[in-house]
Design a protein around this motif. Structure first.
Motif, PDB file in Angstrom:
ATOM      1  N   LEU A  27       0.832  -1.203   0.000  1.00 17.71           N
ATOM      2  CA  LEU A  27       0.000   0.000   0.000  1.00 17.71           C
ATOM      3  C   LEU A  27       0.869   1.257   0.000  1.00 17.71           C
ATOM      4  O   LEU A  27       0.655   2.181  -0.793  1.00 17.71           O
ATOM      5  N   VAL A  28       1.880   1.291   0.887  1.00 16.34           N
ATOM      6  CA  VAL A  28       2.740   2.470   0.976  1.00 16.34           C
ATOM      7  C   VAL A  28       3.699   2.550  -0.210  1.00 16.34           C
ATOM      8  O   VAL A  28       3.929   3.619  -0.774  1.00 16.34           O
ATOM      9  N   THR A  29       4.238   1.399  -0.606  1.00 14.14           N
ATOM     10  CA  THR A  29       5.206   1.379  -1.708  1.00 14.14           C
ATOM     11  C   THR A  29       4.618   1.936  -2.995  1.00 14.14           C
ATOM     12  O   THR A  29       5.305   2.654  -3.744  1.00 14.14           O
ATOM     13  N   TYR A  30       3.362   1.621  -3.253  1.00 10.92           N
ATOM     14  CA  TYR A  30       2.752   2.031  -4.524  1.00 10.92           C
ATOM     15  C   TYR A  30       1.835   3.246  -4.392  1.00 10.92           C
ATOM     16  O   TYR A  30       1.054   3.529  -5.299  1.00 10.92           O
ATOM     17  N   MET A  31       1.947   3.948  -3.251  1.00 10.06           N
ATOM     18  CA  MET A  31       1.265   5.238  -3.160  1.00 10.06           C
ATOM     19  C   MET A  31       1.878   6.204  -4.173  1.00 10.06           C
ATOM     20  O   MET A  31       3.074   6.107  -4.490  1.00 10.06           O
TER      21      MET A  31
ATOM     22  N   ARG B  17      10.139  11.658  -5.221  1.00  7.18           N
ATOM     23  CA  ARG B  17      10.532  10.934  -4.016  1.00  7.18           C
ATOM     24  C   ARG B  17       9.479   9.917  -3.586  1.00  7.18           C
ATOM     25  O   ARG B  17       8.295  10.229  -3.541  1.00  7.18           O
ATOM     26  N   LYS B  18       9.960   8.719  -3.261  1.00  5.34           N
ATOM     27  CA  LYS B  18       9.083   7.721  -2.662  1.00  5.34           C
ATOM     28  C   LYS B  18       8.986   7.981  -1.168  1.00  5.34           C
ATOM     29  O   LYS B  18       9.917   8.467  -0.545  1.00  5.34           O
TER      30      LYS B  18
ATOM     31  N   ARG C  64      14.011  10.502   6.016  1.00  5.68           N
ATOM     32  CA  ARG C  64      14.406   9.098   5.910  1.00  5.68           C
ATOM     33  C   ARG C  64      15.499   8.727   6.914  1.00  5.68           C
ATOM     34  O   ARG C  64      15.480   7.635   7.489  1.00  5.68           O
ATOM     35  N   ALA C  65      16.467   9.620   7.117  1.00  2.00           N
ATOM     36  CA  ALA C  65      17.628   9.290   7.949  1.00  2.00           C
ATOM     37  C   ALA C  65      17.220   8.875   9.360  1.00  2.00           C
ATOM     38  O   ALA C  65      17.803   7.959   9.952  1.00  2.00           O
TER      39      ALA C  65
END
Length: 682
Positions: free
Chosen positions: A428-432, A438-439, A555-556
């Protein structure tokens, strides 16, 4: 040019002298000589004694980094620049302790594959805490260490005993270890109990790994301020599943129920299945004292005699636990599945549920076997869907290893729906839709495929034991599953399963999605156990943030959390394994001289590792006890062969062994060989 310095190690040279010796006269070539001298100096091959004049560095190259100490003397040095590790002999350790920041000098290259160094300076001492048994005799006190990093016992002055008595299990901090001291000096920080008492021994194992064995009282008190009441406003903002049949399936002794299943038949013939996970992050706010403590712990610890929870017990076992006949808040994945277990619709949302029944795995298994019992229609339907999901997973290449585990259909039922929820959340999150290019950062559970060399080695090994198979097909995990399932010899199958696991990478957490080899999935996450795993709490927070339309996160910050939790997972697994080993040692006490049937599960140059068939514990048959001859070790085929008798010992051999020795310090069992039925002879 280097040869000029090594032939005259005490002589000084400048660039002109070097140029003359090698026949260089052109100015532009002399500039190249100057550059080479700079490079040699940077590499510590030569030393600049005064401006522009160099001499061979006969003291060796100096490096800084971390010292790793081992009880068996196989110490090594990890350079700061991430170059390969360097061996450091016991006599060259300069009293450095495990984890100390040190400087070493590379020694003249010895015969052998790797360089060796000596510690010349300790830059910073890492705090050392060790556990062991206190021995007081003739007015002198020593800690008898059981550490994997230090063989030396620790001297403790009488004014630093702090109530410790002879025979106590204690935690000690090392104060000093100077060159003129044979043993390090320390002080007692905590008396854990009497050596040999299970509770004291378990505490010692946890503390040896730097893990907690209890919750700080000041943090546990904060839980008392958390209300378990659910407001009407909160219920209004959630999907209400309280009227739908819902139940939990857990071990009979479980107290923390962090997942539940709901199931109902829809008018179109499909099934609506809800995977409901305790909404821990509703109660534990980011940055709170409880959250910081949970983040530090990383996950719950399951010792042989106790559980050390990640969260305070009132949260684990009461407020968040999905107990029957109580309204509970959840984060849920709701699936609509057809009769072939294909997803036709899915929703991820926050819910309120009311579990109707608490089942044990054994109770559900009984319903599946006799076809009768509470919620039998729902349970049987869920099991049929779980079988289809499982079949599809293995067809796609998921690896199936269940060595030594009793797997009921009820276990597999829960496993499949938890896997489905974890996978679905990650997808779900990956293909938002991306935010620009930016992903969205997310926390994935990743598992790299084995390196080609390792996979080739594994295939060659399996082919050695099963020459009738097609070796090329082994490199596909689907064929590997089929092969292992069809090995009729249980002992060989178990040994090959264990070996295959050792050839795999360890799964870890990362914000970089590289897929999960073992599950044959493009993306996977951990969503279903927030009561016992901190990464699941982070997944819940990120998921809620993105579902609410939240912006890109840094992200970090999350990658650092991933590294921390992955490292903690390895440490915790080692502590849990040591606790099992300790209990096995306790069980085997008094059985010296007794004979047991076993299976060879690994072969090394120093002996055979066996697992006892009836007791499910194991130990080592040292090579010296195999016979009065020299044994050649074949690392590729994992076997030992006697030079004189040509006797061969291989994986899966059924052996009869006698227990000869119990090493309580290192928690090892040692056996002698009585008899063997070799796989290569059967």
């Amino acid at each position: 040019m280097a040869l000029i310095f090594t032939r005259s190690p005490h002589k000084l040279f400048n660039y002109k002298q070097i140029s003359k010796q090698i026949g260089i006269v052109k100015p532009e070539e002399m500039l190249q000589v100057v550059e080479i001298l700079y490079d040699l100096a940077d590499e510590n091959f030569i030393t600049e004694i005064n401006r522009g004049r160099y001499r061979y560095n006969d003291k060796g190259i100096i490096l800084s980094g971390r010292f790793i100490r081992r009880r068996n003397g196989n110490n090594y040095f990890l350079p700061d620049d991430s170059t390969p590790c360097i061996a450091v002999g016991l006599h060259c350790s300069f009293r450095a302790l495990d984890g100390d920041l040190v400087k070493i000098r590379l020694l003249t290259k010895r015969t052998g594959p790797s360089p060796e160094g000596e510690v010349i300076e300790i830059l910073h001492r890492k705090e050392q805490r060790l556990t062991g048994t206190l021995c007081i005799t003739k007015g002198l006190a020593f800690l008898i260490t059981e550490s994997k990093t230090l063989e030396n016992n620790v001297f403790i002055r009488s004014n630093r005993l702090h109530g410790g008595r002879d025979g106590d299990k204690v935690l000690v901090r090392i104060i000093s270890w100077n060159e003129d001291q044979d043993n390090p000096s320390g002080e007692i920080l905590e008396v854990l109990g009497k050596a040999g008492e299970i509770q004291a021994e378990m505490k010692a194992i946890l503390l040896e790994y730097g893990l907690p064995y209890q919750y700080p009282p000041h943090i546990a008190k904060r839980v008392d301020r958390i209300s378990s009441a659910i407001s009407e406003n909160e219920i209004i903002n959630r999907r209400d599943f309280r009227g739908i049949k819902t139940f939990t399936i857990d071990p009979a002794e479980a107290k923390d129920f962090d997942d539940a299943l709901s199931a109902r038949r829809l008018d179109n013939g499909n099934w609506e299945v809800g995977v409901h996970i305790a909404d821990v992050t509703y109660y534990v706010k980011p940055g709170s004292a409880i959250d910081r403590e949970a983040a530090s712990r990383g996950m719950s610890i399951y010792m042989s005699n106790q559980t050390v929870p990640m969260l305070p017990e009132r949260l684990c076992n009461q407020i968040c636990s999905l107990q029957p006949d109580a309204d509970k808040l959840c984060f849920s994945v709701i699936f609509e599945l057809d009769n072939r277990a294909r997803i036709s619709n899915m929703d991820v949302c926050r819910t309120v549920i009311r579990s109707n029944r608490r089942f044990s795995y054994e109770e559900v298994q009984c319903i599946l076997e006799i076809g009768n019992g509470d919620y039998k229609d729902e349970i049987i339907a869920l099991n049929q869907m779980a079988r289809l999901l499982r079949k599809k997973r293995f067809e796609q290449g998921a690896v199936c290893f269940n060595h030594g585990q009793a797997r009921l259909d009820s276990h597999k039922l829960i496993e499949e729906f938890m896997l489905l929820a974890n996978q679905s959340v990650a997808k779900l999150v990956t293909y938002m839709p991306k935010e620009g290019k930016r992903k969205r950062p997310f926390i994935y559970r990743v598992h790299s495929s084995p390196k080609k060399e390792k996979l080739d080695k594994l295939c060659d090994l399996i082919y050695y034991y099963l020459p009738e198979i097609n070796k090329k097909q082994l490199k596909d995990s689907r064929n590997l599953n089929h092969l292992l399932e069809n090995i009729t010899d249980d002992s060989l199958r178990g040994a090959l399963e264990l070996l295959s696991i050792r050839h795999m990478h360890k799964a870890k957490y990362s914000t970089c999605n590289t897929g999960h080899y073992g599950l044959a999935l493009d993306c996977y996450s951990h969503f279903t156990s927030p009561i016992r795993r901190y990464p699941d709490m982070l997944v819940h927070r990120l998921l809620a943030h993105y579902l609410a339309g939240g912006a890109y996160v840094r992200r970090a910050k999350y990658e650092a959390a991933c590294r921390h939790c992955s490292e903690k997972e390895v440490i915790i697994a080692s502590a849990e394994r040591d606790s099992v080993n300790y209990m096995q040692i306790e069980h085997m006490k008094g059985k010296e001289g007794e004979v047991f049937p076993g299976i060879v599960v690994n072969v090394k140059s120093w002996g055979l590792y066996v697992e006892l068939i009836d007791l499910k514990c194991g130990g080592l048959i040292p090579v010296r006890s195999l016979g009065d001859e020299y044994f050649d070790y074949n690392e590729e085929q994992l076997n030992l062969t006697g030079r004189r008798t040509k006797r061969k010992f291989v994986l899966g051999d059924l052996v009869t062994v006698r227990l000869e020795q119990i090493d309580q310090v290192q928690k090892e069992l040692y056996f002698s060989l009585i008899g063997v039925r070799s796989q290569k002879e059967s």
